[in-house]
Scaffold this active site. Structure first.
Site, mmCIF file in Angstrom:
data_model
loop_
_atom_site.group_PDB
_atom_site.id
_atom_site.type_symbol
_atom_site.label_atom_id
_atom_site.label_comp_id
_atom_site.label_asym_id
_atom_site.label_seq_id
_atom_site.Cartn_x
_atom_site.Cartn_y
_atom_site.Cartn_z
ATOM 1 N N TYR A 446 0.826 -1.207 0.000
ATOM 2 C CA TYR A 446 0.000 0.000 0.000
ATOM 3 C C TYR A 446 0.864 1.263 0.000
ATOM 4 O O TYR A 446 0.541 2.245 0.634
ATOM 5 C CB TYR A 446 -0.971 0.026 1.186
ATOM 6 C CG TYR A 446 -1.650 -1.287 1.464
ATOM 7 C CD1 TYR A 446 -2.211 -2.029 0.428
ATOM 8 C CD2 TYR A 446 -1.730 -1.796 2.756
ATOM 9 C CE1 TYR A 446 -2.825 -3.244 0.674
ATOM 10 C CE2 TYR A 446 -2.349 -3.011 3.009
ATOM 11 C CZ TYR A 446 -2.896 -3.739 1.966
ATOM 12 O OH TYR A 446 -3.502 -4.956 2.214
ATOM 13 N N HIS A 447 1.971 1.210 -0.774
ATOM 14 C CA HIS A 447 2.871 2.356 -0.865
ATOM 15 C C HIS A 447 3.065 2.787 -2.320
ATOM 16 O O HIS A 447 4.198 2.991 -2.762
ATOM 17 C CB HIS A 447 4.236 2.014 -0.257
ATOM 18 C CG HIS A 447 4.202 1.668 1.190
ATOM 19 N ND1 HIS A 447 5.215 0.946 1.804
ATOM 20 C CD2 HIS A 447 3.301 1.941 2.156
ATOM 21 C CE1 HIS A 447 4.926 0.788 3.087
ATOM 22 N NE2 HIS A 447 3.765 1.387 3.319
ATOM 23 N N PRO A 448 2.001 2.971 -3.103
ATOM 24 C CA PRO A 448 2.212 3.386 -4.492
ATOM 25 C C PRO A 448 2.703 4.834 -4.573
ATOM 26 O O PRO A 448 2.254 5.702 -3.829
ATOM 27 C CB PRO A 448 0.814 3.242 -5.110
ATOM 28 C CG PRO A 448 -0.124 3.426 -3.959
ATOM 29 C CD PRO A 448 0.575 2.815 -2.776
#
Length: 529
Positions: A446-448
């Site tokens: 969840y680190h785009p």
């Protein structure tokens, strides 16, 4: 200056959302609902056997900081020095550190050398949790038994090592960006906040952004921008909005969008931390789970939280972790571990079985993905292609990380609290079998980042310059994680807020002045509701 803040989702101050965003573990009550979560999905390619991979994104005031794990992590200093070297003057680590510290309120009594790396009195609270699960401490002890160093401050002098995470909490309360920066100033007459309002287009006149078109509760509205439009919609929605507005690659025309300003880099350069996990049984039931064995503890949890801000409701679940260099010759860690004190295999549910996850992520993946329009309709989600594991280098890194994770788990401090290996299972041990497991199970952390890349105008992939202004247009900036040219080595929430701090400085200081001390606030503004 008059400011209009436009949020597609609801306010985090309304009941019952205000209670759910107060609890650090409250994201499990928000993420299942599309009202609070964009519920984006990555479209996987051959590297992940064409699976669809969920990527939740916050859809309410505070964005992802209202639904994330609250881990406060800046990344490695060399990450920022690399940004500067790529043609972004003013973005080295020494340049960005003052912007981290000026809005930080760091509360770690007794930590030596804290003032060198941290700030106090700012809006954003950074603390250790009031208490941590015994499993988290056992994990850190096991890592030291395996020969790794203990790290009491991942945002200090060194990133390598293992320890308990710093969190964006204050006294057991989630300290989102909304609670930190927005709540204290909601009363200001120059601020208007629109919620449940989806921006559908940025309006251009020639080469200048002059306003936005939004849909608010089914009604279309147009707002004029007296100064400029600042896009902070995140790595997925920011490039989508630019493309819907006619700003992007020529290919947007195939969706019926009139190309008004060609920028081929919009939506390109997508990066994220691919991650896999080991799942372990926990026979002693120290882990967090809804089970008959822990019924008394669960029953008391609301009281413990209400009267002391302690217990399982005060936990972010991701309580500990660490960084390693999985091979020799690296100038910084390439793998991050996150220890989950429960078998929470997705962000939407509470576990029913006792155990824990040890997640491991590739910090600087070799591949780059993209975000593309699927339709000219703003309500239709874009196509997100991360290209995870298309380069075998990332698979090899995860194999090494998984083997080291097993070695840590086998150390006495953690082994005595662990049962069977549930995933991948001890039978899966040779490199070929581990690669199959990794490709079948890899997910996003969840680190785009990176889809509106910051860079010089000569860089054909760059979307914004070093002051976050969209190349070739006036009155338009992007200020979120999408501007990162390269992914940082760690969680991306803190860097996104630093980017926001920098954007504010650029707007208020067009003459390039350096930042002063933190803003002075009244007592009423320092006390969030």
């Amino acid at each position: 200056r008059r400011v209009a803040l436009i949020e597609a989702g609801p306010s985090d101050r309304r009941f019952p959302i205000n209670l759910k965003t107060t609890l650090p573990i409250g994201n499990v009550f928000l993420l299942p609902h599309s009202r609070y979560n964009w519920q984006h999905e990555f479209s996987g390619g051959a590297g992940v056997k064409h699976r669809r991979i969920p990527c939740p994104r916050g859809r309410l005031l505070g964005g992802c900081t209202s639904v994330n794990g609250t881990v406060y992590m800046r990344g490695h200093r060399l990450d920022y020095d690399e940004w500067a070297a790529l043609g972004n003057p003013g973005w080295s680590f020494d340049d960005v550190l003052p912007f981290y510290t000026r809005h930080e309120d760091y509360d770690r009594p007794g930590l030596a050398d804290a003032n060198r790396w941290h700030g106090s009195g700012g809006e954003l609270s950074v603390q250790r949790p009031p208490e941590s699960n015994p499993l988290a401490h056992a994990f850190v002890a096991a890592a030291t038994e395996a020969g790794h160093t203990r790290n009491d401050d991942f945002n200090g002098d060194e990133q390598d090592g293992f320890g308990i995470f710093d969190l964006n909490q204050r006294g057991g309360v989630r300290w989102s960006s909304s609670r930190a920066f927005l709540h204290p100033v909601m009363h200001r007459p120059n601020l208007t906040v629109f919620t449940d309002a989806l921006v559908e287009r940025i309006r251009l006149q020639g080469h200048r952004a002059v306003g936005v078109t939004l849909r608010e509760r089914g009604r279309m509205r147009e707002l004029d921008a007296g100064g400029e439009v600042i896009v902070c919609a995140g790595t997925i929605n920011s490039p989508q909005l630019l493309m819907l507005s006619g700003i992007g690659p020529a290919s947007i025309a195939q969706h019926g969008v009139k190309l008004q300003h060609e920028l081929s880099g919009v939506g390109a350069n997508l990066q994220d931390h691919p991650t896999v996990s080991i799942a372990m049984d926990n026979p002693g039931a120290e882990s967090y789970a809804l089970s008959w064995r822990t019924a008394p503890r669960v029953a008391l949890a609301p009281l413990r939280y209400a009267f002391g801000r302690r217990g399982m409701l005060a936990s972010n679940a991701a309580e500990a972790g660490g960084f390693i260099r999985s091979r020799s010759g690296l100038d910084r860690p390439d793998v991050q571990y996150t220890f989950m004190v429960g078998l929470k295999d997705n962000p939407r549910t509470l576990p029913r079985r006792h155990g824990y996850f040890l997640h491991m992520a590739v910090l600087r993946p070799a591949t780059r993905g993209s975000i593309e329009l699927a339709s000219h309709n703003p309500a239709v989600k874009p196509l997100i292609k991360p290209n995870f594991l298309e380069d075998a280098t990332d698979v090899h890194t995860l194999v090494r990380a998984l083997r080291e994770a097993r070695r840590i788990i086998a150390q006495p401090s953690l082994a005595r609290l662990s049962g069977a290996e549930l995933l991948p299972g001890r039978a899966i041990d040779d490199d070929a079998a581990l690669e199959i497991f990794i490709r079948e199970r890899v997910a996003t952390t969840y680190h785009p980042v990176g889809t509106c890349k910051m860079g010089a105008s000569a860089d054909p992939a760059a979307v914004v310059d070093a002051r976050l202004r969209v190349h070739g247009l006036d009155g338009l900036r992007v200020a979120d994680a999408s501007i990162m040219p390269n992914l940082i080595g760690g969680n991306t929430s803190a860097p996104a807020m630093m980017i926001g701090e920098r954007a504010a400085h650029f707007i208020l200081n067009p003459d390039h002045r350096q930042p002063g001390p933190p803003c002075t606030r009244t007592m009423s503004e320092r006390t969030a509701p």
